[in-house]
Write a protein that holds these residues in place. Structure first.
Motif, PDB file in Angstrom:
ATOM      1  N   PHE A  39      49.537  62.941   0.103  1.00  0.00           N
ATOM      2  CA  PHE A  39      50.672  63.242  -0.769  1.00  0.00           C
ATOM      3  C   PHE A  39      50.698  64.708  -1.166  1.00  0.00           C
ATOM      4  N   LYS A  40      49.571  65.395  -0.996  1.00  0.00           N
ATOM      5  CA  LYS A  40      49.574  66.827  -1.343  1.00  0.00           C
ATOM      6  C   LYS A  40      50.492  67.612  -0.420  1.00  0.00           C
ATOM      7  N   LYS A  41      50.715  67.018   0.763  1.00  0.00           N
ATOM      8  CA  LYS A  41      51.542  67.746   1.735  1.00  0.00           C
ATOM      9  C   LYS A  41      52.918  68.046   1.149  1.00  0.00           C
ATOM     10  N   GLY A  42      53.440  67.061   0.375  1.00  0.00           N
ATOM     11  CA  GLY A  42      54.747  67.279  -0.234  1.00  0.00           C
ATOM     12  C   GLY A  42      54.755  68.471  -1.161  1.00  0.00           C
ATOM     13  N   PHE A  43      53.661  68.587  -1.938  1.00  0.00           N
ATOM     14  CA  PHE A  43      53.601  69.712  -2.873  1.00  0.00           C
ATOM     15  C   PHE A  43      53.575  71.039  -2.146  1.00  0.00           C
ATOM     16  N   TYR A  44      52.765  71.096  -1.080  1.00  0.00           N
ATOM     17  CA  TYR A  44      52.687  72.366  -0.350  1.00  0.00           C
ATOM     18  C   TYR A  44      54.035  72.708   0.267  1.00  0.00           C
ATOM     19  N   GLN A  45      54.695  71.658   0.786  1.00  0.00           N
ATOM     20  CA  GLN A  45      56.014  71.887   1.379  1.00  0.00           C
ATOM     21  C   GLN A  45      56.977  72.446   0.335  1.00  0.00           C
ATOM     22  N   LEU A  46      56.908  71.855  -0.865  1.00  0.00           N
ATOM     23  CA  LEU A  46      57.803  72.322  -1.924  1.00  0.00           C
ATOM     24  C   LEU A  46      57.508  73.762  -2.288  1.00  0.00           C
ATOM     25  N   GLU A  47      56.206  74.096  -2.330  1.00  0.00           N
ATOM     26  CA  GLU A  47      55.841  75.473  -2.658  1.00  0.00           C
ATOM     27  C   GLU A  47      56.388  76.436  -1.622  1.00  0.00           C
ATOM     28  N   ILE A  48      56.263  76.038  -0.342  1.00  0.00           N
ATOM     29  CA  ILE A  48      56.786  76.900   0.723  1.00  0.00           C
ATOM     30  C   ILE A  48      58.285  77.094   0.552  1.00  0.00           C
ATOM     31  N   ASP A  49      58.974  75.970   0.258  1.00  0.00           N
ATOM     32  CA  ASP A  49      60.431  76.073   0.094  1.00  0.00           C
ATOM     33  C   ASP A  49      60.801  76.995  -1.039  1.00  0.00           C
ATOM     34  N   ARG A  50      60.037  76.901  -2.138  1.00  0.00           N
ATOM     35  CA  ARG A  50      60.394  77.726  -3.287  1.00  0.00           C
ATOM     36  C   ARG A  50      60.135  79.202  -3.008  1.00  0.00           C
ATOM     37  N   ILE A  51      59.046  79.501  -2.305  1.00  0.00           N
ATOM     38  CA  ILE A  51      58.804  80.915  -1.993  1.00  0.00           C
ATOM     39  C   ILE A  51      59.884  81.423  -1.051  1.00  0.00           C
ATOM     40  N   ARG A  52      60.257  80.578  -0.104  1.00  0.00           N
ATOM     41  CA  ARG A  52      61.315  81.002   0.814  1.00  0.00           C
ATOM     42  C   ARG A  52      62.605  81.245   0.065  1.00  0.00           C
ATOM     43  N   PHE A  53      62.865  80.416  -0.969  1.00  0.00           N
ATOM     44  CA  PHE A  53      64.072  80.635  -1.760  1.00  0.00           C
ATOM     45  C   PHE A  53      64.045  82.004  -2.425  1.00  0.00           C
ATOM     46  N   VAL A  54      62.859  82.403  -2.962  1.00  0.00           N
ATOM     47  CA  VAL A  54      62.786  83.699  -3.643  1.00  0.00           C
ATOM     48  C   VAL A  54      63.125  84.820  -2.673  1.00  0.00           C
ATOM     49  N   VAL A  55      62.563  84.753  -1.470  1.00  0.00           N
ATOM     50  CA  VAL A  55      62.812  85.823  -0.502  1.00  0.00           C
ATOM     51  C   VAL A  55      64.280  85.873  -0.102  1.00  0.00           C
ATOM     52  N   THR A  56      64.852  84.687   0.209  1.00  0.00           N
ATOM     53  CA  THR A  56      66.244  84.715   0.653  1.00  0.00           C
ATOM     54  C   THR A  56      67.170  85.133  -0.472  1.00  0.00           C
ATOM     55  N   SER A  57      66.837  84.726  -1.711  1.00  0.00           N
ATOM     56  CA  SER A  57      67.686  85.134  -2.825  1.00  0.00           C
ATOM     57  C   SER A  57      67.640  86.648  -3.007  1.00  0.00           C
ATOM     58  N   TYR A  58      66.435  87.233  -2.869  1.00  0.00           N
ATOM     59  CA  TYR A  58      66.297  88.689  -2.979  1.00  0.00           C
ATOM     60  C   TYR A  58      67.173  89.388  -1.941  1.00  0.00           C
ATOM     61  N   LEU A  59      67.078  88.914  -0.682  1.00  0.00           N
ATOM     62  CA  LEU A  59      67.853  89.564   0.375  1.00  0.00           C
ATOM     63  C   LEU A  59      69.343  89.363   0.175  1.00  0.00           C
ATOM     64  N   ARG A  60      69.712  88.179  -0.339  1.00  0.00           N
ATOM     65  CA  ARG A  60      71.136  87.921  -0.566  1.00  0.00           C
ATOM     66  C   ARG A  60      71.700  88.815  -1.641  1.00  0.00           C
ATOM     67  N   HIS A  61      70.914  89.033  -2.747  1.00  0.00           N
ATOM     68  CA  HIS A  61      71.401  89.921  -3.811  1.00  0.00           C
ATOM     69  C   HIS A  61      71.628  91.315  -3.280  1.00  0.00           C
ATOM     70  N   ARG A  62      70.675  91.783  -2.432  1.00  0.00           N
ATOM     71  CA  ARG A  62      70.832  93.131  -1.895  1.00  0.00           C
ATOM     72  C   ARG A  62      72.080  93.213  -1.028  1.00  0.00           C
ATOM     73  N   LEU A  63      72.296  92.197  -0.193  1.00  0.00           N
ATOM     74  CA  LEU A  63      73.484  92.210   0.661  1.00  0.00           C
ATOM     75  C   LEU A  63      74.751  92.238  -0.176  1.00  0.00           C
ATOM     76  N   GLU A  64      74.734  91.455  -1.260  1.00  0.00           N
ATOM     77  CA  GLU A  64      75.923  91.417  -2.112  1.00  0.00           C
ATOM     78  C   GLU A  64      76.205  92.784  -2.700  1.00  0.00           C
ATOM     79  N   LYS A  65      75.156  93.469  -3.172  1.00  0.00           N
ATOM     80  CA  LYS A  65      75.367  94.800  -3.743  1.00  0.00           C
ATOM     81  C   LYS A  65      75.832  95.773  -2.677  1.00  0.00           C
ATOM     82  N   ILE A  66      75.250  95.673  -1.475  1.00  0.00           N
ATOM     83  CA  ILE A  66      75.687  96.578  -0.409  1.00  0.00           C
ATOM     84  C   ILE A  66      77.157  96.363  -0.127  1.00  0.00           C
TER      85      ILE A  66
END
Lengths: 219, 197
Positions: free
Chosen positions: A75-102
């Motif tokens: 069951f820990k696999k789910g937690f790790y998967q969620l952590e990966i998803d959340r980190i990926r969200f941070v990166v994509t959100s960062y890049l999206r904000h920059r694109l929006e400003k550009i």
């Protein structure tokens, strides 16, 4: 939860820091979150942190490989998967904000980047900005050039600029002295010292350099 | 009065805040005609002014200024109309991906379709260039993920859906499923599935 993540990360990371940055994975994610929030709340485009983004992306793919080796019933696999998803969200959100400003401030950003030595845009972003600007220009020229002899519209000279006087919440990481607070009416400028750990609401113009240097961070 | 039709154009935009109404070619051509008329009148009056300056001191400068201001205002409104439609178009691109649904496409002018394809291709090139292998699709994870699996209900008859671990699901209308978030997000955005809270 953080200790588990650190365990997994430490198992895979040997020495992927070719650059001069040496960070533990937890510090790296902390830094990523910090630049994400800074980019979200700053009114203008901040200098790009392409190395950190690359490091985080390689971490994510390493974590994904590692998670696949775990048994599916764990069951820990789910937690790790969620952590990966959340980190990926941070990166994509960062890049999206920059694109929006550009996109919003495209003429301003390109002009400033030419004049500055260390560009705020990464190369991929520069190409995107140039192509976007060309597409915009072509579309607007199509719309306005329907008759010869029109006053050539100065939408290119009066372009959209970010509002440098907008207010931001910030938190000081270290002692800062001599921040000029511009009252805006004449030369009524105050000079303020900021203590480490204090939080305040202030106009962005006075603190932009300090945020870029890293002494202050936005919240 | 000058500029009234341009005002109507902007009002139409305001009425449909987030969606794209059909490209209003007639109103735009009416505004074009008005601008052309103003420009020609201006040019004639400017010539007359030049020629008669020495003889009669007739100057049409105030008229010229008014017409010039009206022309500029009309052009500003036209540009604002186009720019806001582009903004809407960009949001649609982030929601639906690079293929336009036909209802939206019917509302666009040819120039807007060109812009959309250029924007789409430069976006794809940017996304391909970020990560090391294959790039990062920035259009997923638009909201921070709160849980791994979500409960969805199928809105239309989609047919077979193949998941990433190999198993296949039959999506019939009104069937409920408990699926990992990554599989569903694309389909939720397209409208095939509906997130049940």
């Amino acid at each position: 939860m953080d200790e588990d993540t650190d365990d997994i990360l430490n198992n895979i990371i040997d020495d992927d820091d070719d650059a001069n940055i040496q960070m533990t994975p937890a510090e790296l994610i902390q830094k990523m979150e910090e630049i994400w929030i800074n980019e979200k709340f700053a009114p203008e485009l901040l200098p790009h942190e392409q190395e950190i983004v690359d490091l985080v992306l390689s971490q994510i793919s390493a974590m994904e490989d590692n998670v696949e080796t775990l048994p599916s019933a764990d069951f820990k696999k789910g937690f790790y998967q969620l952590e990966i998803d959340r980190i990926r969200f941070v990166v994509t959100s960062y890049l999206r904000h920059r694109l929006e400003k550009i996109e919003t401030y495209v003429l301003h950003v390109l002009k400033e980047d030419e004049e500055r030595e260390e560009a705020y845009l990464s190369e991929a972003e520069q190409q995107f900005a140039l192509k976007y600007k060309e597409a915009l220009e072509e579309h607007f020229d199509n719309a306005t050039m329907f008759y010869p002899g029109l006053p050539f519209e100065d939408w290119k000279s009066n372009f959209v600029r970010p509002n440098m006087n907008s207010f931001v919440f910030l938190k000081a990481k270290s002692n800062v002295e001599g921040v000029v607070v511009d009252r805006g009416q004449g030369d009524d400028n105050e000079i303020v010292d900021i203590k480490a750990g204090s939080q305040m609401l202030i106009s962005y113009k006075g603190v932009s350099d300090l945020i870029k240097k890293g002494d202050l961070r936005l919240i | 009065m000058f500029g009234e039709k341009a005002y109507l154009l902007i009002k139409e935009l305001d009425r449909n805040r987030d969606s794209l109404p059909p490209y209003n070619t007639e109103l735009l051509s009416e505004i074009h005609n008005e601008v052309k008329q103003l420009v020609t009148e201006n040019q004639e009056d400017a010539n007359v002014s030049e020629q008669s300056r020495l003889v009669e001191n007739v100057s049409y400068v105030p008229t010229l200024k008014i017409r010039h201001a009206a022309i500029k205002r009309n052009i500003r409104c036209i540009l604002a109309y186009h720019y806001n439609r582009l903004k809407c178009l960009k949001t649609i691109r982030w929601q639906f991906g690079s293929i336009l649904p036909p209802e939206v496409k019917a509302n666009l002018s040819q120039a807007e379709i060109d812009f959309f394809s250029k924007y789409s291709s430069s976006l794809m090139q940017y996304m391909r260039g970020i990560g090391d292998d294959g790039g990062v699709n920035l259009a997923v994870n638009l909201k921070p993920p709160k849980s791994l699996y979500i409960e969805v209900r199928c809105v239309v008859d989609y047919g077979q859906l193949e998941l990433s671990d190999g198993s296949a699901l039959l999506l019939k209308k009104n069937s409920r499923h408990h699926l990992p978030r990554t599989e569903c997000e694309e389909l939720i955005r397209q409208g095939v599935l509906e997130h049940v809270v």
